[in-house]
Every structure is written in structure tokens, then in C-alpha cells.
Design an enzyme around this catalytic site. Sequence first.
Site, short mmCIF file in Angstrom:
data_model
loop_
_atom_site.label_atom_id
_atom_site.label_comp_id
_atom_site.label_asym_id
_atom_site.label_seq_id
_atom_site.Cartn_x
_atom_site.Cartn_y
_atom_site.Cartn_z
CG ASP A 46 2.77 -5.40 -3.44
OD1 ASP A 46 1.82 -6.13 -3.74
OD2 ASP A 46 3.30 -5.41 -2.30
CG HIS A 101 -0.73 -5.90 3.87
ND1 HIS A 101 -1.95 -5.50 3.40
CD2 HIS A 101 -0.15 -6.59 2.87
CE1 HIS A 101 -2.09 -5.93 2.15
NE2 HIS A 101 -1.01 -6.59 1.81
N GLY A 106 0.91 -10.59 3.08
CA GLY A 106 1.19 -10.61 4.52
C GLY A 106 1.86 -11.90 4.95
#
Length: 288
Positions: free
Chosen positions: A81, A179, A208
Amino acid sequence: MYTTLKEVTSKAEQLNYTVGAFNAHNLEMLPDMIRAAKEQGSPIIIQTSIDTAKYIGHENFVAVCKSMATKEMVDVVLHLDHARNFDDIKEAIDKGYTSVMFDGSHLPLKENIMKTRAVVEYAHKHGVSVEGELGTIGGTEEGIHVGEDDKVYTNPKDAIEFVKATKVDALAIAIGTNHGQYKSKTQVNIPLLREIDAVVDVPLVIHGGTGVNEQDIHELINNGIRKFNVGTELLVAWTRKAKETFEETKETKSLRHNIIPCNQAVKEVVKHKISIFRNIEDRTLILR
Ligand SMILES: [Zn+2]
């Protein structure tokens, strides 16, 4: 099967569902995350931050994901990520991750294109998928904070150019999510998503995801979201349970008595999210 992002999102595109991408925050919670996917009959994307990958060891994440994919007969993707530099990406690819995200969203468009393109060239040579990002997602990730005023929605025209020039396998877009958002829920910009989905032919990604209203998820899936990130919710579930169990038990009690309930709490969240991500109601309508 231990597989790639491109593979699982292609299937999701055909059947109109989305694949959950869940952040593994430690190694303890990982087996139950994969079991949750198996029980729901769904593929799963396990993602790690660079720091978590380094803390556990890339090879250890790869080993568990590979062995469980085979043993449990479930499609597992291991994804890095939000990487911002090539060395971190190269390390994950060389050690066996099947998917990486290059986050050049903070760069000017041309530079983002150029750097993402270089990542795609290296990754594709190794059979690894790449997610790029355009626009800025709010909140804090990896210590970098993006405030409300600094958020920039994804521009559909830029998205066309970006996807064409970089050849990414998936595109993370900014349509209002943040997020780390947990208590409040965000207003997602569905008209903008529709506009982007109409002009871009790669799977789209939501970051998110914890902050997205669950009743909005079907709408997002029906407009091209094929990877749906959930991180904070798992972190909260594990930590809450850990506070409870560690508070209650004696120090001499076996650790697993405290940790198994934490992993179970994470498993329940993953199962619940996947049950929505499968988009069953909508697919039943289509089949009729
Ligand atoms: Zn993210």
C-alpha cells in the site's frame, strides 16, 4: 491461488462486485482474515504498509499468504500500500508481493505519469500488478497528513491521460474519502465517480473505505469500484478487544487466550464487509 490484483479485479468486473483490500496490521490477524474470505467464498487482497512489511518481514507475509491460499483454496493477493519510492516497490516485488501501489498523487501530473510508468515496466516484467493514484485522499497515511483544504478531487481528463500513458492495472481515485476516518462518515462524490468510470477502462479503487457509509457501497460498486480498502476498522476492532482481554486476564495466562478474541473480532469485520462487497442483491437483479 496466490494471485494478482489484475486477476481478481478482472473477475470482479465481469460479475459486478468489489474485492476487499484489508490492511494486515500484524501477523497475528492475518490467518483469520484469509479464513474470513474463504468462508464468504470470496477472493481477498491483503495489503501492508511499508513499515508493517519491514516490521514483520516481507518474506513472512508472502509465506503465510502463499501457504494459506493453497491450503484454504482461496484467491489471495498480497499488495504493498502507498509506496512513494522505487526501492520500496522493488523490494516488495523481489520478495514475492503480487501487487504494488505507487502513490505519486503528490507530484505534478507529468512526473506522476513518468514515475508510475517506470514502476509498471518493472512490475509487469515480474508478473506483478500496479495501482496508481490521481487526486488526493484526505486524512493521514504513513505520517503524511492531507487537510480538507488540500484535498484535490480526481480530474477525469487527467485520468484518461494517466491510465493511457502509464498502463496501470488499477487506479485509486479521490472522490471525497479520507484515510483513518472512523467515527464520522464521508459524503462520496458519486457523479464524479460516474464521470471517471465512463472514460477510464481500468478497475477503480477506493481508499479510506472505513469512512464510507455502508449504504453507499452498492452505488460505488455499480460505478466501477473493484478494490475497496479497509484498514482503520480492523485496527480499531483488534485494539478494542486487546484492551478488554489483556485487562481481564492474569499475566501468567497463555497469550493466545488474549489474542485469539482480537483476531476473531477482525475476522467478523472482514466477513461483514465482504458480505456487502459481493453486491449480491444487485447481481440477483441482473440475473433475473
Ligand atoms: Zn490509502
